[in-house]
Design a protein around this motif. Sequence first.
Motif, PDB file in Angstrom:
ATOM      1  N   GLN A 170       0.994  -1.515  -0.385  1.00  0.00           N
ATOM      2  CA  GLN A 170       0.045   0.408  -0.303  1.00  0.00           C
ATOM      3  C   GLN A 170       1.061   1.693  -0.131  1.00  0.00           C
ATOM      4  OE1 GLN A 170      -2.760  -0.333   3.446  1.00  0.00           O
ATOM      5  NE2 GLN A 170      -3.444   2.163   2.875  1.00  0.00           N
ATOM      6  N   PHE A 171       2.161   1.058   0.930  1.00  0.00           N
ATOM      7  CA  PHE A 171       2.425   2.244   1.092  1.00  0.00           C
ATOM      8  C   PHE A 171       3.484   2.626  -0.496  1.00  0.00           C
ATOM      9  CE2 PHE A 171       6.517   4.195   2.314  1.00  0.00           C
ATOM     10  CZ  PHE A 171       7.111   5.116   2.575  1.00  0.00           C
ATOM     11  N   ARG A 172       3.677   1.193  -0.929  1.00  0.00           N
ATOM     12  CA  ARG A 172       4.796   1.222  -2.272  1.00  0.00           C
ATOM     13  C   ARG A 172       3.751   1.910  -3.414  1.00  0.00           C
ATOM     14  NH1 ARG A 172       7.339  -3.987  -3.427  1.00  0.00           N
ATOM     15  NH2 ARG A 172       7.314  -3.329  -5.196  1.00  0.00           N
ATOM     16  N   ILE A 173       2.571   1.800  -3.698  1.00  0.00           N
ATOM     17  CA  ILE A 173       1.286   2.506  -4.394  1.00  0.00           C
ATOM     18  C   ILE A 173       1.524   2.992  -4.563  1.00  0.00           C
ATOM     19  CG2 ILE A 173      -0.912   1.786  -5.593  1.00  0.00           C
ATOM     20  CD1 ILE A 173      -0.842  -1.433  -4.619  1.00  0.00           C
ATOM     21  N   ALA A 174       1.502   4.278  -2.873  1.00  0.00           N
ATOM     22  CA  ALA A 174       0.653   5.318  -2.747  1.00  0.00           C
ATOM     23  C   ALA A 174       2.144   6.508  -3.624  1.00  0.00           C
ATOM     24  CB  ALA A 174       0.701   5.841  -1.048  1.00  0.00           C
ATOM     25  N   GLY A 175       3.388   5.429  -3.347  1.00  0.00           N
ATOM     26  CA  GLY A 175       4.977   6.225  -4.212  1.00  0.00           C
ATOM     27  C   GLY A 175       4.464   5.995  -4.696  1.00  0.00           C
ATOM     28  N   GLY A 176       3.727   5.498  -6.049  1.00  0.00           N
ATOM     29  CA  GLY A 176       4.240   5.500  -7.482  1.00  0.00           C
ATOM     30  C   GLY A 176       4.547   3.830  -8.435  1.00  0.00           C
ATOM     31  N   ASP A 177       4.829   3.279  -6.836  1.00  0.00           N
ATOM     32  CA  ASP A 177       5.847   1.804  -7.579  1.00  0.00           C
ATOM     33  C   ASP A 177       4.375   0.909  -8.798  1.00  0.00           C
ATOM     34  OD1 ASP A 177       6.299  -0.938  -8.120  1.00  0.00           O
ATOM     35  OD2 ASP A 177       7.950  -0.351  -5.709  1.00  0.00           O
ATOM     36  N   GLU A 178       4.423   1.175  -9.252  1.00  0.00           N
ATOM     37  CA  GLU A 178       3.769   0.286 -10.202  1.00  0.00           C
ATOM     38  C   GLU A 178       3.804  -1.125 -10.076  1.00  0.00           C
ATOM     39  OE1 GLU A 178       2.997   1.107 -14.472  1.00  0.00           O
ATOM     40  OE2 GLU A 178       3.466   3.444 -13.898  1.00  0.00           O
ATOM     41  N   SER A 179       4.680  -1.720 -10.194  1.00  0.00           N
ATOM     42  CA  SER A 179       5.132  -2.779  -9.798  1.00  0.00           C
ATOM     43  C   SER A 179       4.016  -3.879  -8.190  1.00  0.00           C
ATOM     44  CB  SER A 179       6.777  -3.381  -9.391  1.00  0.00           C
ATOM     45  OG  SER A 179       7.679  -2.337  -8.436  1.00  0.00           O
ATOM     46  N   ALA A 180       4.385  -2.895  -7.084  1.00  0.00           N
ATOM     47  CA  ALA A 180       3.793  -3.187  -6.061  1.00  0.00           C
ATOM     48  C   ALA A 180       2.312  -3.013  -6.563  1.00  0.00           C
ATOM     49  CB  ALA A 180       4.128  -1.581  -5.577  1.00  0.00           C
ATOM     50  N   LEU A 181       1.562  -2.231  -7.461  1.00  0.00           N
ATOM     51  CA  LEU A 181       0.213  -2.675  -8.085  1.00  0.00           C
ATOM     52  C   LEU A 181      -0.048  -4.150  -8.602  1.00  0.00           C
ATOM     53  CD1 LEU A 181      -2.586  -1.244  -7.959  1.00  0.00           C
ATOM     54  CD2 LEU A 181      -1.744  -0.904 -10.614  1.00  0.00           C
ATOM     55  N   ARG A 182       1.215  -4.177  -8.948  1.00  0.00           N
ATOM     56  CA  ARG A 182       1.009  -5.874 -10.065  1.00  0.00           C
ATOM     57  C   ARG A 182       1.069  -6.844  -8.805  1.00  0.00           C
ATOM     58  NH1 ARG A 182       3.454  -3.126 -13.740  1.00  0.00           N
ATOM     59  NH2 ARG A 182       5.587  -3.239 -13.042  1.00  0.00           N
ATOM     60  N   GLU A 183       1.257  -6.675  -8.429  1.00  0.00           N
ATOM     61  CA  GLU A 183       2.128  -7.762  -6.805  1.00  0.00           C
ATOM     62  C   GLU A 183       0.642  -7.938  -5.894  1.00  0.00           C
ATOM     63  OE1 GLU A 183       4.400  -8.529  -3.135  1.00  0.00           O
ATOM     64  OE2 GLU A 183       5.788  -7.542  -4.838  1.00  0.00           O
ATOM     65  N   LEU A 184      -0.274  -6.382  -5.718  1.00  0.00           N
ATOM     66  CA  LEU A 184      -1.391  -6.976  -5.035  1.00  0.00           C
ATOM     67  C   LEU A 184      -2.170  -7.078  -5.819  1.00  0.00           C
ATOM     68  CD1 LEU A 184      -1.892  -5.977  -1.820  1.00  0.00           C
ATOM     69  CD2 LEU A 184      -2.837  -3.573  -3.577  1.00  0.00           C
ATOM     70  N   TYR A 185      -2.330  -6.807  -7.270  1.00  0.00           N
ATOM     71  CA  TYR A 185      -3.171  -7.920  -8.454  1.00  0.00           C
ATOM     72  C   TYR A 185      -2.984  -9.544  -7.920  1.00  0.00           C
ATOM     73  CZ  TYR A 185      -5.405  -8.708 -12.717  1.00  0.00           C
ATOM     74  OH  TYR A 185      -6.376  -9.228 -13.263  1.00  0.00           O
ATOM     75  N   GLU A 186      -1.758  -9.709  -7.938  1.00  0.00           N
ATOM     76  CA  GLU A 186      -1.545 -10.780  -8.276  1.00  0.00           C
ATOM     77  C   GLU A 186      -2.037 -11.592  -7.171  1.00  0.00           C
ATOM     78  OE1 GLU A 186       2.281 -11.288  -9.374  1.00  0.00           O
ATOM     79  OE2 GLU A 186       2.327 -10.293 -11.330  1.00  0.00           O
ATOM     80  N   CYS A 187      -1.592 -11.099  -5.882  1.00  0.00           N
ATOM     81  CA  CYS A 187      -1.977 -11.535  -4.860  1.00  0.00           C
ATOM     82  C   CYS A 187      -3.750 -11.270  -4.299  1.00  0.00           C
ATOM     83  CB  CYS A 187      -1.367 -10.565  -3.636  1.00  0.00           C
ATOM     84  SG  CYS A 187       0.103 -10.922  -3.415  1.00  0.00           S
ATOM     85  N   TRP A 188      -4.769 -10.729  -5.100  1.00  0.00           N
ATOM     86  CA  TRP A 188      -5.961 -10.175  -4.900  1.00  0.00           C
ATOM     87  C   TRP A 188      -6.970 -10.496  -5.473  1.00  0.00           C
ATOM     88  CZ3 TRP A 188      -5.909  -5.263  -1.581  1.00  0.00           C
ATOM     89  CH2 TRP A 188      -5.208  -5.744  -0.161  1.00  0.00           C
ATOM     90  N   SER A 189      -6.915 -10.353  -7.539  1.00  0.00           N
ATOM     91  CA  SER A 189      -7.664 -10.505  -8.167  1.00  0.00           C
ATOM     92  C   SER A 189      -8.180 -11.590  -7.939  1.00  0.00           C
ATOM     93  CB  SER A 189      -6.635 -10.050  -9.642  1.00  0.00           C
ATOM     94  OG  SER A 189      -5.380 -11.622  -9.350  1.00  0.00           O
ATOM     95  N   GLY A 190      -7.858 -13.709  -7.960  1.00  0.00           N
ATOM     96  CA  GLY A 190      -8.523 -13.872  -8.211  1.00  0.00           C
ATOM     97  C   GLY A 190      -9.982 -13.592  -6.565  1.00  0.00           C
ATOM     98  N   GLN A 191      -9.864 -13.217  -5.707  1.00  0.00           N
ATOM     99  CA  GLN A 191     -10.843 -13.693  -4.497  1.00  0.00           C
ATOM    100  C   GLN A 191     -11.375 -12.344  -5.307  1.00  0.00           C
ATOM    101  OE1 GLN A 191      -8.084 -12.599  -1.513  1.00  0.00           O
ATOM    102  NE2 GLN A 191      -7.836 -14.694  -0.945  1.00  0.00           N
ATOM    103  N   LEU A 192     -11.337 -10.933  -5.267  1.00  0.00           N
ATOM    104  CA  LEU A 192     -11.735 -10.117  -5.950  1.00  0.00           C
ATOM    105  C   LEU A 192     -12.874 -10.577  -7.536  1.00  0.00           C
ATOM    106  CD1 LEU A 192      -9.762  -7.332  -5.710  1.00  0.00           C
ATOM    107  CD2 LEU A 192     -11.651  -7.673  -3.801  1.00  0.00           C
ATOM    108  N   PHE A 193     -12.652 -11.554  -7.755  1.00  0.00           N
ATOM    109  CA  PHE A 193     -13.187 -11.985  -9.016  1.00  0.00           C
ATOM    110  C   PHE A 193     -14.284 -12.776  -8.551  1.00  0.00           C
ATOM    111  CE2 PHE A 193     -13.828 -15.417 -11.706  1.00  0.00           C
ATOM    112  CZ  PHE A 193     -14.091 -14.772 -13.510  1.00  0.00           C
ATOM    113  N   GLN A 194     -14.355 -13.505  -7.426  1.00  0.00           N
ATOM    114  CA  GLN A 194     -15.297 -14.290  -7.505  1.00  0.00           C
ATOM    115  C   GLN A 194     -16.160 -13.533  -6.333  1.00  0.00           C
ATOM    116  OE1 GLN A 194     -12.978 -17.182  -4.213  1.00  0.00           O
ATOM    117  NE2 GLN A 194     -12.828 -18.550  -5.685  1.00  0.00           N
ATOM    118  N   LEU A 195     -15.799 -12.879  -5.598  1.00  0.00           N
ATOM    119  CA  LEU A 195     -17.032 -11.650  -5.412  1.00  0.00           C
ATOM    120  C   LEU A 195     -18.238 -11.095  -6.572  1.00  0.00           C
ATOM    121  CD1 LEU A 195     -18.381 -10.462  -2.947  1.00  0.00           C
ATOM    122  CD2 LEU A 195     -16.544  -8.486  -3.758  1.00  0.00           C
ATOM    123  N   ALA A 196     -16.785 -10.268  -7.349  1.00  0.00           N
ATOM    124  CA  ALA A 196     -17.913 -10.018  -8.866  1.00  0.00           C
ATOM    125  C   ALA A 196     -18.349 -10.715  -9.874  1.00  0.00           C
ATOM    126  CB  ALA A 196     -16.743  -9.097  -9.495  1.00  0.00           C
TER     127      ALA A 196
END
Length: 188
Positions: free
Chosen positions: A10-36
């Motif tokens: 979260q801190f890295r994304i707030a600082g503009g780190d796109e790789s941190a956003l990709r890492e977060l996506y890889e961790c949570w996208s499956g769970q968020l997909f199930q909800l959607a």
Amino acid sequence: MLQDHTKHLQFRIAGGDESALRELYECWSGQLFQLAMTIIRSRPLAEEIVEDVFLRIWQQRSRLEQIENLKSYSYILTRNISIDYLRKTSGKRIYNLDEVQLPPLLVEATPEELMISAELLKKINLAINDLPPKCRLIFKLVKMDGLKYRDVALLLNLQLKTVETQMSIALKRLHNAILFQLPAASRQ
């Protein structure tokens, strides 16, 4: 420990780190997909909604440090975007937890849990999938996705007591499903 990793991302994304956003996506996208998918019932739209969630997280990165629980925030964002889509396309809200169609849930085993017999694991999975839809969704969000009761209540627009009651029902049913039946002679 997982919470610390999330805060770091979260801190890295707030600082503009796109790789941190990709890492977060890889961790949570499956769970968020199930909800959607549970709400929308369309694979392509659910995938698009998840992408929109991460796009919004990126767009709001300057305010990201103010968010206390990023995981809950992303679940609520997924729910809201999904419901907004339904409102726009149907003109009414089609969001009834009793009609939720979840894919069968499977308990993923860690190395320690692999010691559990296949039969017991099968009983657990059957018991989970036999739960009423709302109860199963709440159980999944709490036990498998790691959300807190209050976050699930907020996410699903339920009272905290309802989440507690549904979890109690789920845990009792799981307990009953895995009880080992001792021979009558040994119980006395």
